[in-house]
Design a protein around this motif. Structure first.
Motif, PDB file in Angstrom:
ATOM      1  N   GLY A  22      23.099 122.443  67.076  1.00 20.81           N
ATOM      2  CA  GLY A  22      21.935 123.228  67.475  1.00 20.81           C
ATOM      3  C   GLY A  22      21.511 123.048  68.907  1.00 20.81           C
ATOM      4  N   LYS A 350      19.320 129.508  66.835  1.00 17.22           N
ATOM      5  CA  LYS A 350      19.476 128.532  67.906  1.00 17.22           C
ATOM      6  C   LYS A 350      20.027 129.153  69.190  1.00 17.22           C
ATOM      7  N   ALA A 369      20.235 127.427  62.741  1.00 20.79           N
ATOM      8  CA  ALA A 369      19.824 126.020  62.657  1.00 20.79           C
ATOM      9  C   ALA A 369      20.430 125.314  61.457  1.00 20.79           C
TER      10      ALA A 369
END
Length: 929
Positions: A22, A350, A369
């Motif tokens: 991430g 992300k 994520a």
């Protein structure tokens, strides 16, 4: 001296389970001239190129220990720049990805943004240390360090679309957008009209979009100052931001704002390589796309808007006249930017990247994520009507990794498979290929183990349930409400006829395996005789304790039951009668893990107090207390048939210990973050661990013997190398205002030492020249037989990014020695004039004042300058002749074959130039009238 005990080394095989970390961004990559199929994604310290069509790894770009924070593929589709958390930038070649092309130590903290120029020759790197560095890819060294921001850098771009090749624009969390001149290394313009942090920038044509901490995005128009049309557009769009600025070569005008549908700050702002579409996303799960119209499309949209806005009928002549007036001066931001369909995903986003393909198909790559990648497709045509049905999800890469952190791992009894339990599922992996074979959706798993025969697995849940899983069928056989609270530990009985479970409800239960008839699936209680029997557990006995049970083990001789408790003690009972036998007290915090050796003589316990204690199981005496980790010890396990054990802790490290000599054997490259669990294979050849970085790391025992003294010496050297002997200041003492575009490293210090050592050896060699001394071992190793070649080879072996830092560390007396030897080096190695010029110019720039004051160097410098000018002129003439020879060959080929090479590219350029000239003529005509 007696024989020292030798051990066999374990080496890392690979890490798996991570699809996309991430912290770093994602990028489309081009392999084998195929676009839109491959994706670049960070996987802890590695970068993985995923084949989205097959859902498999295509390539892996590796570096040890440090986490990846930024990725960027070059426009030539050959190189990939990777930035790490320690401020280092590695450049990889996709044609030879095994090793990086060069390593650039640029920043003091994590790299936040990487961006290539249009040709892929230069790279700008921004960091959390508030500085930007421009790197020359060909030279493999930093060129400029840009200092001026007061907060971490969020984005940076080269501005080459206005004919200015040496301008960089950057944004930062200090709410400012700065324009930099690379020749002077100073900021010549600052935009301060943003009230919140600027998180992203996007450039399309002459438009710049800035995403900030609000739900709107500011739009700016960039123009050259000598462009005669900018005054007209300022009258329409509003005043320029820099009306009184006469130094800047460009003007910046605020055109308005784009209102985003999503709430919160703008996280990412990306454009496709063709510069037709902008995509952005915030902190939620919505991706918004905007189409940038051409000049003709904008006029057409304006004309339609005017026709719709007219409520009263007018004559065709008046209507045409009004339209002509407004078409020339009335273009608004809504006419140039059209909102496309927004993509709604199911998880927090992300990072994104986009690419525009044939038939205006826009592909959007999304990193989520929950450790997954998704690929969407929408129609980006101007005439296409927006509808959510046109959004297609082409690929979803989720099967090859857990969607949450892995909390437990285990090996199958034949050591050929690995089981991993996470907060959402249980996965079954092939050890050799590291491919996921089965996925079983479950609740939160705390502990796992395989049942003898490897057909079934037992899962201990956070809810207290004990689940039996059929691995081959990827199905849950039975859910047993074993405990009322968290089931922290499962241990098989050594006779393989049952298991023991320990829970947070202060109970330890013993279960036995039984095969029961399979019940029919038609809703009745009839027994299905056609289906094989399935495994079930029969509760045999319960041990009630006063504290929460965190871990349990049974001694291999089936005599003792060891229980680790929350009160920091380990209590040992007789297995058959549950009669109390021993209490092991000494830990200061709860005992999180324990294990018993194969001969039932030793018990090792790991605690949250960071210590591992080795106890004797016969009398309960503590043999040794080891300070094992820098944080809580989360898991430990003995290697089968040995007294050696592995441990892992919240410091991320995995260590091997000898329980007889109480010494640490080795430290394996651990996890980025915390390590939660580990498992040793039954044959003792493999080790697998899991951690908060979501990676599963596999290690294999080799036949390479290691000696403890050597390992300890290597660890001491590594710790010493982390601290620079000359400090971390990268400033130049003689020039206080100058900071080099590089960072001092251990490599630069070693390079300076090698130069000093080389000069010393050359001095001794020349002093003893009459006696004809033997060639120095270093000279023999480099295969040279005279001091000049030795010095040149030493300079040539220094990494390009470390050359200036190493020369900066040389004392002035040694600099004078180097100057005295440079003329002979130039005579002998005029084919490497670039390196010698770089050394000469840098040393003179740094030591200009003392060199100018030294009268004995004047004659030497005059000869040095003449030699360099002569050789540089020869090199330039050679290159010029080669270029013109290639042009002549091109003309001959065109005449012979009757075709023009690169005709499509030249025709497109001519069309663009023609359109630009016609637009300039129209604007001048409007200005005159």
């Amino acid at each position: 001296m007696g024989l020292t005990k030798q051990y066999l080394a374990y080496r890392p095989v690979d890490s798996f389970n991570v699809i996309a970390s991430g912290r770093a961004n994602v990028n489309f990559a081009t392999l084998n001239r195929i676009e839109g199929r491959y994706a670049l994604a960070a996987a802890a310290e590695n970068v993985v190129i995923w084949d989205l069509r097959l859902g498999e790894r295509a390539l892996t770009l590796r570096r040890d220990k440090q986490e990846v924070t930024a990725i960027r593929a070059s426009p030539d589709h050959i190189h990939v720049a990777v930035g790490y958390i320690d401020g280092v930038v590695e450049l990889f070649d996709l044609l030879a990805p095994e090793q990086s092309v060069c390593t650039l130590s640029l920043h003091k903290s994590a790299v936040s943004i990487l961006r290539f120029d249009a040709m892929g020759i230069r790279l700008v790197s921004g960091s959390l240390d508030t500085e930007l560095i421009v790197v020359d890819i060909v030279e493999q060294a930093g060129r400029q360090r840009l200092i001026g921001h007061n907060a971490p850098i969020t984005d940076a771009h080269f501005i080459q679309r206005l004919g200015e090749q040496n301008i960089v624009v950057s944004s930062s969390k200090d709410t400012q957008i700065k324009f930099w001149n690379l020749e002077t290394q100073f900021c010549f313009k600052t935009i301060v009209d943003n009230r919140t942090e600027v998180w992203a920038l996007a450039l399309i044509g002459d438009i710049m979009v800035a995403g900030c901490g609000e739900s709107t995005m500011n739009v700016y128009r960039l123009r050259r100052r000598d462009d005669p049309t900018h005054s007209i557009e300022n009258a329409v769009e509003g005043l320029s931001i820099d009306d009184e600025d006469t130094i800047s070569p460009i003007t910046v005008t605020n055109c308005g704002v784009i209102q985003r549908a999503g709430k919160g700050r703008c996280v990412n702002l990306v454009t496709d390589p063709a510069e037709r579409v902008i995509s952005c996303h915030g902190t939620n799960d919505l991706i918004e796309n905007f189409y940038i119209c051409t000049e003709e499309e904008s006029k057409e949209r304006l004309s339609k808007r005017l026709k719709k806005s007219r409520k009263t009928a007018e004559s065709m002549e008046q209507d045409g006249k009004a339209n002509n007036d407004l078409l020339s001066n009335g273009l608004s931001l809504s006419d140039e930017i059209k909102r496309l369909e927004s993509i709604k995903v199911k998880q927090k986003i992300k990072s994104i990247d986009i690419i525009l393909g044939a038939k205006n198909e826009l592909r959007v790559l999304v990193s989520l994520a929950n450790n997954s990648l998704q690929l969407y497709s929408i129609n980006a045509s101007l005439k296409h009507k927006t509808s959510e049905e046109s959004i297609k999800q082409l690929r979803s890469l989720t099967r090859v990794g857990h969607q949450s952190e892995v909390r437990s791992v285990c090996f199958s009894n034949d050591s050929l498979a690995i089981g991993s339990g996470a907060g959402d599922s249980f996965k079954f992996w092939n050890r050799d290929s590291m491919q996921c074979l089965r996925t079983i959706a479950t609740d939160y798993i705390l502990c796992t183990t395989f049942v003898p025969g490897d057909r079934y697995a037992l899962l201990g849940m956070k809810s207290g349930k004990l689940i039996i899983v059929d691995v081959s069928a990827a199905d849950i056989c039975e859910e047993i409400p074993a405990h009322e609270s968290e089931l922290w530990s499962i241990a098989l009985l050594p006779d393989m006829k049952g298991c023991v479970t320990g829970s947070g409800d202060t109970t330890v239960k013993i279960w036995t395996f039984e095969l029961v008839d399979n019940v029919a699936t038609n809703g009745t209680t009839e027994v299905d005789t056609t289906r094989p029997k399935v495994l079930s557990l029969l509760h045999r006995n319960t041990l009630k304790l006063e504290e929460t049970v965190l871990c349990v083990r049974v001694s291999p001789n089936m005599k003792y039951l060891a229980v680790g408790l929350l009160d920091a003690t380990v209590k040992i009972f007789f297995l058959d009668t549950f009669k109390f036998y021993l209490s092991l007290y000494g830990h200061k915090l709860p005992v999180l893990c324990l294990d018993i050796s194969y001969d039932s003589t030793l018990i090792a316990t790991g605690s949250a107090d960071r210590n591992i204690k080795i106890w004797g199981l016969d009398f309960g005496d503590c043999h040794r207390s080891l300070f094992a980790h820098d944080d809580s010890v989360m898991a430990l396990q003995f290697i089968p048939n040995t007294h050696m054990l592995f441990s892992c802790g919240k410091d991320g490290k995995v260590k091997q210990w000898d329980a007889d000599s109480f010494e640490k054997i080795l430290t394996l490259p651990g996890h980025i973050g915390e390590a939660y669990s580990l498992a040793v294979s039954p044959n003792g050849k493999f080790l697998v661990s899991c951690g908060s970085d979501r990676t599963l790391r596999l290690f294999e025992r080799t036949d390479e013997p290691i000696v403890l003294q050597d390992v300890q010496e290597e660890e001491r050297e590594e710790m010493e190398n982390q601290q620079l002997a000359t400090g971390e200041d990268s400033g130049v003492p003689q020039l206080p205002g100058l900071k080099l575009p590089s960072r001092k490293t251990v490599g630069s210090e070693k390079a300076a030492e090698s130069i000093l050592e080389c000069l010393e050896i050359c001095k001794q060699y020349e002093v003893q020249d009459e006696e004809k001394p033997e060639i120095h071992p270093l000279m023999r190793a480099l295969q040279v037989d005279n001091p000049d070649d030795f010095l040149f080879t030493t300079l040539l072996r220094i990494r390009a990014s470390d050359l200036e830092e190493s020369l900066l560390l040389l004392p002035f007396s040694n600099v004078c020695e180097l100057f005295e030897r440079l003329p002979r080096l130039i005579e002998r190695h005029n084919d490497q004039i670039e390196l010698l010029c770089k050394v000469t110019i840098f040393l003179f720039k740094v030591h200009m004042k003392p060199i100018s004051a030294a009268k004995n160097l004047k004659l030497l410098l005059n000869g040095l300058v003449r030699a360099l000018q002569r050789d540089v002129s020869e090199m330039r003439d050679t290159i010029g002749m080669n270029v013109h020879s290639l042009i002549l060959l091109q003309h001959k080929i065109e005449e012979r074959e009757g075709v023009e090479l690169f005709r499509e590219a030249t025709q497109e350029r001519k069309k663009r130039d023609k359109k630009r000239r016609e637009a300039t003529k129209r604007r001048l005509a409007i200005q005159i009238t």
